[in-house]
Design an enzyme around this catalytic site. Structure first.
Site, PDB file in Angstrom:
ATOM      1  N   LYS A  92       0.826  -1.217   0.000  1.00  0.00           N
ATOM      2  CA  LYS A  92       0.000   0.000   0.000  1.00  0.00           C
ATOM      3  C   LYS A  92       0.861   1.268   0.000  1.00  0.00           C
ATOM      4  O   LYS A  92       0.650   2.168  -0.792  1.00  0.00           O
ATOM      5  CB  LYS A  92      -0.915   0.017   1.238  1.00  0.00           C
ATOM      6  CG  LYS A  92      -1.857  -1.175   1.342  1.00  0.00           C
ATOM      7  CD  LYS A  92      -2.718  -1.102   2.592  1.00  0.00           C
ATOM      8  CE  LYS A  92      -1.943  -1.125   3.903  1.00  0.00           C
ATOM      9  NZ  LYS A  92      -1.203  -2.386   4.158  1.00  0.00           N
ATOM     10  N   ARG A 127      -9.080   0.989   9.782  1.00  0.00           N
ATOM     11  CA  ARG A 127      -8.681  -0.378  10.139  1.00  0.00           C
ATOM     12  C   ARG A 127      -9.661  -1.070  11.053  1.00  0.00           C
ATOM     13  O   ARG A 127      -9.432  -2.223  11.428  1.00  0.00           O
ATOM     14  CB  ARG A 127      -7.338  -0.358  10.878  1.00  0.00           C
ATOM     15  CG  ARG A 127      -6.218  -0.009   9.984  1.00  0.00           C
ATOM     16  CD  ARG A 127      -4.909  -0.374  10.621  1.00  0.00           C
ATOM     17  NE  ARG A 127      -3.909   0.393   9.913  1.00  0.00           N
ATOM     18  CZ  ARG A 127      -2.636   0.083   9.865  1.00  0.00           C
ATOM     19  NH1 ARG A 127      -2.185  -0.956  10.522  1.00  0.00           N
ATOM     20  NH2 ARG A 127      -1.802   0.827   9.191  1.00  0.00           N
ATOM     21  N   ARG A 134      11.859  -5.270   4.945  1.00  0.00           N
ATOM     22  CA  ARG A 134      11.530  -3.858   4.665  1.00  0.00           C
ATOM     23  C   ARG A 134      12.517  -2.924   5.370  1.00  0.00           C
ATOM     24  O   ARG A 134      12.906  -3.153   6.513  1.00  0.00           O
ATOM     25  CB  ARG A 134      10.104  -3.574   5.150  1.00  0.00           C
ATOM     26  CG  ARG A 134       9.726  -2.096   5.041  1.00  0.00           C
ATOM     27  CD  ARG A 134       8.241  -1.888   5.015  1.00  0.00           C
ATOM     28  NE  ARG A 134       7.598  -2.179   6.292  1.00  0.00           N
ATOM     29  CZ  ARG A 134       6.273  -2.110   6.486  1.00  0.00           C
ATOM     30  NH1 ARG A 134       5.460  -1.794   5.488  1.00  0.00           N
ATOM     31  NH2 ARG A 134       5.767  -2.394   7.663  1.00  0.00           N
ATOM     32  N   ARG A 144      12.060  -0.674  10.712  1.00  0.00           N
ATOM     33  CA  ARG A 144      11.088  -0.181  11.668  1.00  0.00           C
ATOM     34  C   ARG A 144      11.099  -1.024  12.940  1.00  0.00           C
ATOM     35  O   ARG A 144      11.253  -2.232  12.878  1.00  0.00           O
ATOM     36  CB  ARG A 144       9.678  -0.212  11.052  1.00  0.00           C
ATOM     37  CG  ARG A 144       9.368   1.021  10.251  1.00  0.00           C
ATOM     38  CD  ARG A 144       8.122   0.875   9.437  1.00  0.00           C
ATOM     39  NE  ARG A 144       6.984   0.310  10.175  1.00  0.00           N
ATOM     40  CZ  ARG A 144       5.764   0.226   9.659  1.00  0.00           C
ATOM     41  NH1 ARG A 144       5.522   0.654   8.435  1.00  0.00           N
ATOM     42  NH2 ARG A 144       4.792  -0.298  10.364  1.00  0.00           N
ATOM     43  N   ARG A 183       0.450  -7.927  13.999  1.00  0.00           N
ATOM     44  CA  ARG A 183      -0.247  -7.008  13.099  1.00  0.00           C
ATOM     45  C   ARG A 183      -1.050  -7.763  12.047  1.00  0.00           C
ATOM     46  O   ARG A 183      -2.155  -7.374  11.713  1.00  0.00           O
ATOM     47  CB  ARG A 183       0.748  -6.042  12.462  1.00  0.00           C
ATOM     48  CG  ARG A 183       0.973  -4.821  13.338  1.00  0.00           C
ATOM     49  CD  ARG A 183       2.393  -4.283  13.268  1.00  0.00           C
ATOM     50  NE  ARG A 183       2.778  -3.889  11.941  1.00  0.00           N
ATOM     51  CZ  ARG A 183       3.943  -4.202  11.370  1.00  0.00           C
ATOM     52  NH1 ARG A 183       4.819  -4.964  12.005  1.00  0.00           N
ATOM     53  NH2 ARG A 183       4.230  -3.771  10.176  1.00  0.00           N
TER      54      ARG A 183
END
Ligand code: ADP
Ligand code: ADP
Ligand code: ZN
Length: 227
Positions: free
Chosen positions: A13, A95, A134, A167, A178
């Site tokens: 996204k 969400r 990531r 992160r 998550r």
């Protein structure tokens, strides 16, 4: 006109929103990035949100709706100054059912509307592989992947020269947490938007450029059909 990108963590996204928002005259609104910026700036919101983000939990709905409302006001103000930006491209919001309902009420009050909700999908093992590798630039928000899209110079952001980082919530535990929260709290929203005829689905497990082309086509077609 506003657009929502839905889909699990790692679907792409943020990567896609960054690539296409400007081209479509939309403002990329990532609630995750708004929270990370507040944490970096050590604002009262940031101090409160830090532990929640590090654990991989969700920030309370009223706080999240509050920052979205503020962002929409800023976007509308900049529109009247420069005449640019047709609306917001939401990435990672809403969400929860309460956030979706809150957004509807907010848009109703403001006389604004959603033109489309696009679900980006990818298989679970691919999501985990993407999130584990990531890297992000804490300065400009650019997203990289150690194997799939590394910076040109090792660990240095292509855009701004800052050192890229992993992160704090891209640990195996927080990733699992998550993804479960997505299945429990966010995936049910897909029905909510499908029932209203707003939902489209795009296969995110393909080359980044091909996914972008699909998203642009869907958004432009949807925008035309409401005028
Ligand atoms: P999301 O915002 O949905 O959580 P991101 O845009 O942050 O997802 O992407 C997650 C990771 O996957 C990043 O490391 C990104 O570079 C990588 N990625 C995104 N799209 C693709 C793609 N189409 N193919 C391969 N890797 C991708
Ligand atoms: P990811 O999609 O990988 O979780 P984001 O950058 O979108 O990454 O979000 C990071 C974190 O910010 C989330 O784990 C959550 O703690 C918080 N957050 C972001 N958006 C929302 C939201 N709409 N509601 C509640 N919490 C949110
Ligand atoms: Zn950068």
């Amino acid at each position: 006109m506003h657009v929502i990108f839905m889909g699990p963590q790692g679907a792409g996204k943020g990567t896609q929103a960054t690539r296409i928002a400007e081209r479509l005259d939309l403002v990329h609104v990532s609630t995750g990035e708004l929270f990370r910026n507040a944490i970096k700036a050590k604002t009262p919101l940031g101090v409160m949100a830090k532990e929640i983000l590090d654990r991989g939990d969700l920030v309370p709905d009223d706080i999240t709706l509050g920052i979205v409302e503020t962002r929409l006001e800023e976007i509308a103000a900049s529109q009247s100054e420069s005449g640019h930006a047709r609306g917001a491209l939401f990435d990672g919001f809403p969400r929860t059912p309460a956030q979706a309902k809150g957004l509807d009420e907010l848009l109703e009050r403001r006389g604004e509307r959603l033109v489309t909700v696009i679900e980006i999908t990818a298989p679970r093992d691919i999501l985990v592989e993407r999130l584990s590798g990531r890297r992000i630039c804490p300065n400009c928000g650019a997203t990289y992947h150690i194997d799939f899209s590394p910076p040109k110079i090792d660990s240095i952001c292509d855009n701004c020269g800052h050192q890229v980082i992993q992160r704090a919530d891209d640990t195996p535990e927080a990733i699992e947490r998550r993804l479960s929260l997505y299945d429990e709290q966010t995936a049910p929203l897909l029905h909510y938007y499908r029932d209203r005829g707003l939902l489209q689905t795009v296969d995110g497990h393909r080359d980044v450029d091909i996914v972008s082309a699909d998203l642009i086509r869907i958004i432009e077609t949807s925008a035309k059909s409401i005028h």
